[in-house]
Each structure stands twice: as C-alpha cells, then as structure tokens.
Design an enzyme around this catalytic site. Structure first.
Site, PDB file in Angstrom:
ATOM      1  N   GLY A  20      81.269   2.546  26.136  1.00 59.74           N
ATOM      2  CA  GLY A  20      81.007   1.770  25.332  1.00 59.74           C
ATOM      3  C   GLY A  20      80.656   1.607  23.882  1.00 59.74           C
ATOM      4  O   GLY A  20      79.729   2.732  23.474  1.00 59.74           O
ATOM      5  N   TYR A 155      80.611 -13.195  34.552  1.00 60.48           N
ATOM      6  CA  TYR A 155      79.920 -12.457  34.228  1.00 60.48           C
ATOM      7  C   TYR A 155      77.852 -13.277  33.887  1.00 60.48           C
ATOM      8  O   TYR A 155      77.675 -11.706  34.617  1.00 60.48           O
ATOM      9  CB  TYR A 155      79.816 -12.029  32.177  1.00 60.48           C
ATOM     10  CG  TYR A 155      78.934 -11.193  31.570  1.00 60.48           C
ATOM     11  CD1 TYR A 155      79.144 -10.194  31.125  1.00 60.48           C
ATOM     12  CD2 TYR A 155      77.828 -11.621  30.323  1.00 60.48           C
ATOM     13  CE1 TYR A 155      78.588  -9.357  30.559  1.00 60.48           C
ATOM     14  CE2 TYR A 155      76.983 -11.356  29.752  1.00 60.48           C
ATOM     15  CZ  TYR A 155      77.636  -9.680  30.051  1.00 60.48           C
ATOM     16  OH  TYR A 155      77.179  -8.501  29.276  1.00 60.48           O
TER      17      TYR A 155
HETATM   18  P1  NAD Z   1      81.116  -2.560  26.201  1.00 55.40           P
HETATM   19  O1  NAD Z   1      82.025  -3.501  26.484  1.00 55.40           O
HETATM   20  O2  NAD Z   1      81.119  -1.809  24.287  1.00 55.40           O
HETATM   21  O3  NAD Z   1      81.066  -1.706  26.957  1.00 55.40           O
HETATM   22  C1  NAD Z   1      81.084  -1.602  28.085  1.00 55.40           C
HETATM   23  C2  NAD Z   1      81.230   0.059  28.912  1.00 55.40           C
HETATM   24  O4  NAD Z   1      82.093   0.373  29.902  1.00 55.40           O
HETATM   25  C3  NAD Z   1      83.241   0.215  28.569  1.00 55.40           C
HETATM   26  O5  NAD Z   1      83.229   1.763  27.992  1.00 55.40           O
HETATM   27  C4  NAD Z   1      83.567  -0.560  29.544  1.00 55.40           C
HETATM   28  O6  NAD Z   1      85.184   0.191  29.703  1.00 55.40           O
HETATM   29  C5  NAD Z   1      83.058   0.410  30.535  1.00 55.40           C
HETATM   30  N1  NAD Z   1      82.844  -0.183  32.397  1.00 55.40           N
HETATM   31  C6  NAD Z   1      83.604  -1.590  32.371  1.00 55.40           C
HETATM   32  N2  NAD Z   1      83.500  -1.880  34.091  1.00 55.40           N
HETATM   33  C7  NAD Z   1      83.962  -0.916  33.681  1.00 55.40           C
HETATM   34  C8  NAD Z   1      84.462  -0.304  35.341  1.00 55.40           C
HETATM   35  N3  NAD Z   1      84.162  -1.321  36.875  1.00 55.40           N
HETATM   36  N4  NAD Z   1      83.657   0.502  36.066  1.00 55.40           N
HETATM   37  C9  NAD Z   1      83.408   1.994  35.001  1.00 55.40           C
HETATM   38  N5  NAD Z   1      83.132   1.225  33.286  1.00 55.40           N
HETATM   39  C10 NAD Z   1      83.416   0.561  33.613  1.00 55.40           C
HETATM   40  O7  NAD Z   1      80.044  -3.135  25.753  1.00 55.40           O
HETATM   41  P2  NAD Z   1      78.385  -3.115  25.537  1.00 55.40           P
HETATM   42  O8  NAD Z   1      78.797  -4.292  24.264  1.00 55.40           O
HETATM   43  O9  NAD Z   1      78.498  -1.222  25.197  1.00 55.40           O
HETATM   44  O10 NAD Z   1      77.505  -3.595  26.194  1.00 55.40           O
HETATM   45  C11 NAD Z   1      76.801  -2.331  27.276  1.00 55.40           C
HETATM   46  C12 NAD Z   1      76.321  -3.647  28.761  1.00 55.40           C
HETATM   47  O11 NAD Z   1      75.043  -4.191  28.235  1.00 55.40           O
HETATM   48  C13 NAD Z   1      77.315  -4.218  29.049  1.00 55.40           C
HETATM   49  O12 NAD Z   1      76.994  -3.802  30.672  1.00 55.40           O
HETATM   50  C14 NAD Z   1      76.702  -5.919  28.669  1.00 55.40           C
HETATM   51  O13 NAD Z   1      77.082  -5.996  29.633  1.00 55.40           O
HETATM   52  C15 NAD Z   1      75.385  -5.008  28.405  1.00 55.40           C
HETATM   53  N6  NAD Z   1      74.447  -6.360  26.742  1.00 55.40           N
HETATM   54  C16 NAD Z   1      75.404  -5.316  26.085  1.00 55.40           C
HETATM   55  C17 NAD Z   1      75.157  -7.044  25.089  1.00 55.40           C
HETATM   56  C18 NAD Z   1      75.766  -6.803  23.505  1.00 55.40           C
HETATM   57  O14 NAD Z   1      75.534  -7.929  22.522  1.00 55.40           O
HETATM   58  N7  NAD Z   1      76.250  -5.764  23.320  1.00 55.40           N
HETATM   59  C19 NAD Z   1      74.261  -7.719  25.096  1.00 55.40           C
HETATM   60  C20 NAD Z   1      73.840  -8.181  26.823  1.00 55.40           C
HETATM   61  C21 NAD Z   1      74.607  -7.292  27.789  1.00 55.40           C
END
Ligand code: NAD
Ligand code: UDP
Length: 346
Positions: A20, A155
């Site tokens: 991700g 979520y």
């Molecule tokens: P993103 O959607 O780009 O990355 C999430 C990754 O998890 C993706 O590669 C997706 O394919 C993978 N994924 C989803 N469900 C899955 C599963 N069941 N099994 C295996 N892989 C799975 O999101 P991001 O922005 O990179 O966020 C990463 C983490 O950080 C997340 O958990 C998100 O909740 C948390 N987060 C991000 C932000 C932000 O602003 N970017 C803010 C708060 C929390």
C-alpha cells in the site's frame, strides 16, 4: 507456509499491507536500514507497482496473502507491522464486512503470529477512533465519538476493536504490542483513484478538472507527509520500554478543505476551479492531533510542512500521470481509468 528468502543481517520484519501507500514506504525504509523485509498483501488497495523498485532487493520478499486467513512464516520474525486495511473511505466502504474482518480478525491473526514468534507488533490505528470529535484537538486520552452503525463504522469500530485486542494481549503478557494512531498522511504512491482528498485534488488539478469539495469545505484535517510518518512508526516500534499506551502520529498543522484546494490550485497552476459535492455521511468536522506524547516518548515531530510535502507529491504525480487529452474524453473513453492504468503498471 510462506516461502521466503534467507538473510543474515539485521532484523526480520513482516509488513502486512506492505504494497500500500504507507506500507511500501515503510518496506523501503526498513530495507535501507539493513533489515530483511517480508511484505504480505492481498493487493486490495495496494499494487505490485508500489514494490517494483524493491522486487530485486536480496532482503525483500513479497507474498500475496489475505490476513483474514491464518498463515505461517517459515523463518523467525523479530517484528510485525500491521498496516493491512484500506484507508480511503470509498475503498473501505466498498466491502465493509471484509474491512471489519480485516481490522479485527486479520489483526488477531497477526497478533497470534507475533506471540508465537516473540515478535514486537505495531498496529496502524487511526485518528478515526476519535470519530467526529467533540474534543479538539485530539489527545490520546479522548475516548472518541463514533457512530457505531454508520457507513464509516466498519473502519472506525474495526480499528477500535483492534486496539482493544492489542492492549488485552499486551496486558496478558502475550505480545509486545504498540499502537500508532495515524492522522491523515499523504505523499507519493497514493493511488490516483484512491478517493482521498490529496490524491483527488492533485490528480484533478493536473487533469485540468474542477477540484471536488465535499460539503461546505470548512471541515478541517491535519496532513502529515509520508516520510515523517514512517519515521514515527519505526521509532514507536523500537522505543524501549513499550509505552503501554496509544501514540498519536500526525502533523498538527490544521487546514480547511477549502484552504487545501487553494494551495493545490496555486501549486499546480490549475484553472479548473472547484465543484461542490455532498458531504459524506458522518464526515468528521475537524481533526488535529496533539503530539506531546510522541514528542516525549519518541522524540518525534514532523519536519515536512504541507507546502513542501504537497510540492513533492505533485511532482510525483506529474511523473506518473499523463494529463488527459480532451479528445479522449469526447471519444467516450474513461480517462481516469487510463491514468490509473498507467500509474499501476509502472
Ligand atoms: P492503503 O490502502 O494504500 O494500504 C493498505 C494495504 O493493505 C494495501 O496494500 C492493501 O492491498 C492491503 N490490504 C487491505 N486489506 C488486506 C487484507 N485483508 N489482507 C492483506 N492485505 C490487505 O492505505 P495506507 O494509506 O497505506 O494505510 C496503511 C495503514 O495505515 C492502514 O491500516 C490504515 O488504516 C492506516 N492509516 C493510514 C492513514 C493515512 O492517512 N494514510 C491514516 C490513518 C491510518
Ligand atoms: N474530501 C473532499 N473532496 C474529495 C475527497 C475528500 O472535500 O475529493 C473531504 C472529505 O469529505 C473529508 C476530507 O476531505 O472532509 C478528508 O477526506 P479523506 O477521504 O482524505 O480522509 P478522511 O475523511 O478519512 O479524513
């Protein structure tokens, strides 16, 4: 059991969600520090393209795996980062049941794995645990204001329950679990069709389209650049002793959606204007982290201002997107799909 390469140096670290946006930067940083990194991802909202530059690294492996299904790793793990879960509201609402199962069941599977390996565990939690906050700015002591039956609940409640699992297993002495409450983070490798505000605005601006403002645009968010955030995650994973409490990670600079639109338009020279769209249900009205705890425990604070991080993000999207040509749209082609396809196949 996963097939993985061997590596003699540094720690062996599993990054769930490593394909991700945040996860790919984390994998890159951990490899740069001399660790062995195993990325586990089901490619739901991440892409293989995000990992293309790491594919041939001798200490890197990527495995396609949904964390909702139990799996094993055939080498001892020192650390597990759980970033697996779509972070964009439209993406996590597409299959809300899977989002909830990923957040809770998936996290529990990884916590179990951490217990079996004696590995430290870091949960990527979120400012969404504060919901539509009635306290502003948000300290970790605030319990939040979440609609548990609304469309964001899959979520928000999933992440809240995952925090509960982390602290229960920590209190029982089973896992060295740590929890980062991440506030809105942005930067290169966000997917162009991800649906979050910064990727939407930048892609729209570069295509000469109006920026989509949901609601009045007076709601606020605090935006952290990805490099700062990843540095904070690694600091929290490695701080000794375990803080035994969640830690906010985010940039306290607070901006309205309208102000962000103005900044993106100025930076890109966009002339498409703005268009108003309905405010999504339960959209939080404000959000700003208090980061005193991160500063005290980790010596962490963000260093990249929004103007600087936006410039880096715009530059990345310029290199990774082809601006739409008007005749393509007139010919009835889906230009967004073409832009996305180009970015995903790089
Ligand atoms: P993103 O959607 O780009 O990355 C999430 C990754 O998890 C993706 O590669 C997706 O394919 C993978 N994924 C989803 N469900 C899955 C599963 N069941 N099994 C295996 N892989 C799975 O999101 P991001 O922005 O990179 O966020 C990463 C983490 O950080 C997340 O958990 C998100 O909740 C948390 N987060 C991000 C932000 C932000 O602003 N970017 C803010 C708060 C929390
Ligand atoms: N938003 C917007 N236009 C967009 C995308 C989002 O006005 O094209 C708004 C959205 O309603 C919210 C804020 O921007 O108030 C941040 O949205 P995002 O989805 O990036 O993150 P989150 O709501 O999860 O903080």
């Amino acid at each position: 059991m996963l097939q993985t390469n061997n590596n003699s140096g540094g720690k062996t670290i599993l990054v769930a969600g490593g394909a991700g946006f945040l996860g790919s930067h984390l994998c890159e940083r951990l490899l740069g520090q001399g660790n062995r990194v195993i990325c586990v991802d089901n490619y739901l909202s991440g892409t293989k393209a995000n990992l293309a530059h790491l594919r041939n690294h001798p200490s890197f492996s990527a495995v396609e795996q949904d964390i909702c299904t139990k799996f094993a790793v055939g080498e001892p793990l020192d650390q597990i980062y759980n970033l697996a879960c779509p972070a964009s509201p439209p993406r996590y609402q597409t299959d809300p049941v899977h989002t909830l199962m990923t957040s809770v069941g998936g996290a529990n599977n990884l916590l179990q794995m951490a217990a079996e390996h004696g590995a430290a565990f870091l949960q990527a939690s979120t400012s969404e645990v504060y919901g539509d906050p009635e306290e502003h700015p948000q300290r970790e002591s605030y319990w939040g204001h979440v609609n548990c039956t609304g469309p964001r609940a899959c979520y928000d409640e999933g992440k809240r329950a995952a925090e509960t699992l982390c602290f229960d297993r920590l209190r029982r002495g089973e896992v060295d679990a740590r929890v980062a409450r991440i506030f809105n983070t942005y930067g290169p490798r966000m997917q162009p069709d991800d649906g979050r505000i910064i990727s939407n605005f930048v892609v729209q601006a570069l295509r000469g389209e109006p920026l989509t403002i949901y609601g009045s645009g007076e709601q606020t968010r605090s935006f952290c650049y990805v490099d700062d955030l990843v540095r904070g995650l690694i600091a929290l994973m490695n701080v000794d002793p375990n803080p035994h409490q969640p830690v906010n990670l985010g940039n306290p600079g607070e901006f309205t959606v309208n102000a962000l639109a103005e900044q993106v338009a100025a930076l890109t020279g966009a002339g498409g204007g703005v268009v108003k769209r309905p405010l999504p249900v339960d959209d939080p009205r404000c959000r700003r982290p208090v980061i005193d705890r991160a500063a005290a425990l980790l010596g962490w604070k963000p260093e990249v201002a929004l103007s600087e991080g936006l410039a880096l993000t715009v530059a990345w999207f310029r290199d990774n997107l082809t601006p739409a040509r008007p005749h393509r749209k007139e010919a009835g082609h889906d230009v967004t799909a073409q832009l996305v396809a180009k970015a995903e196949h790089r």
